[in-house]
Design a protein around this motif. Structure first.
Motif, PDB file in Angstrom:
ATOM      1  N   ARG A  96       2.820  -2.751   5.201  1.00  0.00           N
ATOM      2  CA  ARG A  96       2.274  -2.075   6.369  1.00  0.00           C
ATOM      3  C   ARG A  96       3.374  -1.682   7.348  1.00  0.00           C
ATOM      4  O   ARG A  96       3.110  -1.423   8.519  1.00  0.00           O
ATOM      5  CB  ARG A  96       1.250  -2.977   7.090  1.00  0.00           C
ATOM      6  N   MET A  97       4.607  -1.610   6.875  1.00  0.00           N
ATOM      7  CA  MET A  97       5.735  -1.339   7.756  1.00  0.00           C
ATOM      8  C   MET A  97       5.595   0.000   8.467  1.00  0.00           C
ATOM      9  O   MET A  97       6.053   0.160   9.604  1.00  0.00           O
ATOM     10  CB  MET A  97       7.045  -1.371   6.954  1.00  0.00           C
ATOM     11  N   TYR A 117      13.244  12.078   7.592  1.00  0.00           N
ATOM     12  CA  TYR A 117      14.079  11.408   6.607  1.00  0.00           C
ATOM     13  C   TYR A 117      14.603  10.056   7.103  1.00  0.00           C
ATOM     14  O   TYR A 117      14.541   9.066   6.360  1.00  0.00           O
ATOM     15  CB  TYR A 117      15.231  12.318   6.197  1.00  0.00           C
ATOM     16  N   PRO A 118      15.128   9.956   8.333  1.00  0.00           N
ATOM     17  CA  PRO A 118      15.531   8.621   8.807  1.00  0.00           C
ATOM     18  C   PRO A 118      14.378   7.627   8.848  1.00  0.00           C
ATOM     19  O   PRO A 118      14.564   6.447   8.562  1.00  0.00           O
ATOM     20  CB  PRO A 118      16.077   8.906  10.215  1.00  0.00           C
ATOM     21  N   TYR A 123      11.703   2.823   6.818  1.00  0.00           N
ATOM     22  CA  TYR A 123      10.528   2.144   6.269  1.00  0.00           C
ATOM     23  C   TYR A 123      10.861   1.470   4.946  1.00  0.00           C
ATOM     24  O   TYR A 123      10.555   0.296   4.720  1.00  0.00           O
ATOM     25  CB  TYR A 123       9.391   3.143   6.031  1.00  0.00           C
ATOM     26  N   ALA A 124      11.455   2.244   4.040  1.00  0.00           N
ATOM     27  CA  ALA A 124      11.735   1.732   2.705  1.00  0.00           C
ATOM     28  C   ALA A 124      12.751   0.587   2.751  1.00  0.00           C
ATOM     29  O   ALA A 124      12.624  -0.402   2.016  1.00  0.00           O
ATOM     30  CB  ALA A 124      12.238   2.854   1.808  1.00  0.00           C
ATOM     31  N   LEU A 194       9.807   2.457  -3.684  1.00  0.00           N
ATOM     32  CA  LEU A 194      10.762   2.400  -2.583  1.00  0.00           C
ATOM     33  C   LEU A 194      12.067   3.106  -2.940  1.00  0.00           C
ATOM     34  O   LEU A 194      12.634   3.833  -2.123  1.00  0.00           O
ATOM     35  CB  LEU A 194      11.030   0.942  -2.215  1.00  0.00           C
ATOM     36  N   LEU A 195      12.537   2.887  -4.175  1.00  0.00           N
ATOM     37  CA  LEU A 195      13.773   3.542  -4.583  1.00  0.00           C
ATOM     38  C   LEU A 195      13.604   5.055  -4.634  1.00  0.00           C
ATOM     39  O   LEU A 195      14.479   5.811  -4.205  1.00  0.00           O
ATOM     40  CB  LEU A 195      14.200   3.018  -5.954  1.00  0.00           C
ATOM     41  N   GLY A 196      12.452   5.507  -5.128  1.00  0.00           N
ATOM     42  CA  GLY A 196      12.202   6.947  -5.154  1.00  0.00           C
ATOM     43  C   GLY A 196      12.116   7.542  -3.760  1.00  0.00           C
ATOM     44  O   GLY A 196      12.622   8.648  -3.518  1.00  0.00           O
ATOM     45  N   ALA A 197      11.494   6.800  -2.828  1.00  0.00           N
ATOM     46  CA  ALA A 197      11.385   7.296  -1.457  1.00  0.00           C
ATOM     47  C   ALA A 197      12.753   7.412  -0.803  1.00  0.00           C
ATOM     48  O   ALA A 197      13.054   8.404  -0.134  1.00  0.00           O
ATOM     49  CB  ALA A 197      10.482   6.373  -0.642  1.00  0.00           C
TER      50      ALA A 197
END
Length: 229
Positions: A96-97, A117-118, A123-124, A194-197
């Protein structure tokens, strides 16, 4: 211009997002003490109480939102399936970040909103850290009692989780218990997302910067090869 009024359950969620996030950090700290501190320690008893109190807070929040939404229980669970999972496994509250970050920025109206983008990278990154720490605790807790498991220390568990989240997968340290493997499966799924994001947002950000530099370049100006920038 007509502005839709905020519903009671949404208002409750907005007001409790930050306090519950802090409570989740207390829960995670208490769980870490329960896992890492040796048995027969007063700190383990205090940590157990903190875990129980914060968990009850998550359950109360979920029930209050259910009542305020005036929705049928099954429909509420379907619409808020992630919240249901988080109530059962509070260590996943890092998912839920996004809402936590929005709640923080809502309280800091004098600060400009950061670019897309930042924000995605933030988040990730924060989600990866919290999920990685939670996963390390869970895997270590489930694996350390199994004599067949290669995970003997908390550092072994951290190494296993880092391999899993980053999709490297050396295979030198792997969980063998059912619970440990379930945690690893969840981390694999989260790691891919997360890695893809992060990689996608970082690449798009770089392309945006290079495109902006090209647009600002004076027309007809061509640098000779090897010329300084």
């Amino acid at each position: 211009m007509h502005v839709e009024a905020e519903t009671r359950d949404v208002a409750w969620e907005r007001r409790t997002e930050l306090p519950l996030f802090y409570a989740s950090l207390v829960f995670l700290a208490g769980y870490a003490v329960r896992v890492l501190v040796p048995a027969h320690s007063v700190w383990r008893d205090i940590a157990g109480l903190a875990v129980l109190v914060t968990w009850l807070a998550f359950i109360v929040d979920y029930l209050v939102r259910l009542v305020l939404s005036r929705a049928r229980p099954l429909r509420f669970v379907r619409r808020h399936w992630l919240d249901t999972v988080i109530v059962l496994l509070p260590t996943l509250r890092a998912l839920r970040m996004v809402k936590v970050h929005d709640a923080v920025m809502a309280k800091r109206r004098d600060h400009p909103r950061r670019g897309l983008y930042p924000r995605v990278i933030t988040y990730a990154g924060l989600s990866s850290v919290l999920l990685g720490f939670s996963g390390s605790l869970g895997i270590y807790h489930s694996e350390r009692q199994d004599p067949q498991s290669p995970i003997r220390t908390f550092w072994d568990s951290v190494w296993c989780v880092v391999q899993t989240l980053t999709t490297v997968g050396y295979g030198d340290v792997t969980p063998v218990t059912p619970v440990g493997r379930l945690i690893a499966i969840g981390l694999m799924i989260c790691g891919l997302g997360l890695l893809g994001a992060v990689t996608g947002s970082f690449s798009s950000w770089l392309i945006q910067i290079f495109r902006r530099d090209d647009e600002e370049e004076p027309p007809g100006k061509v640098r000779p090869p090897g010329a300084p920038q």
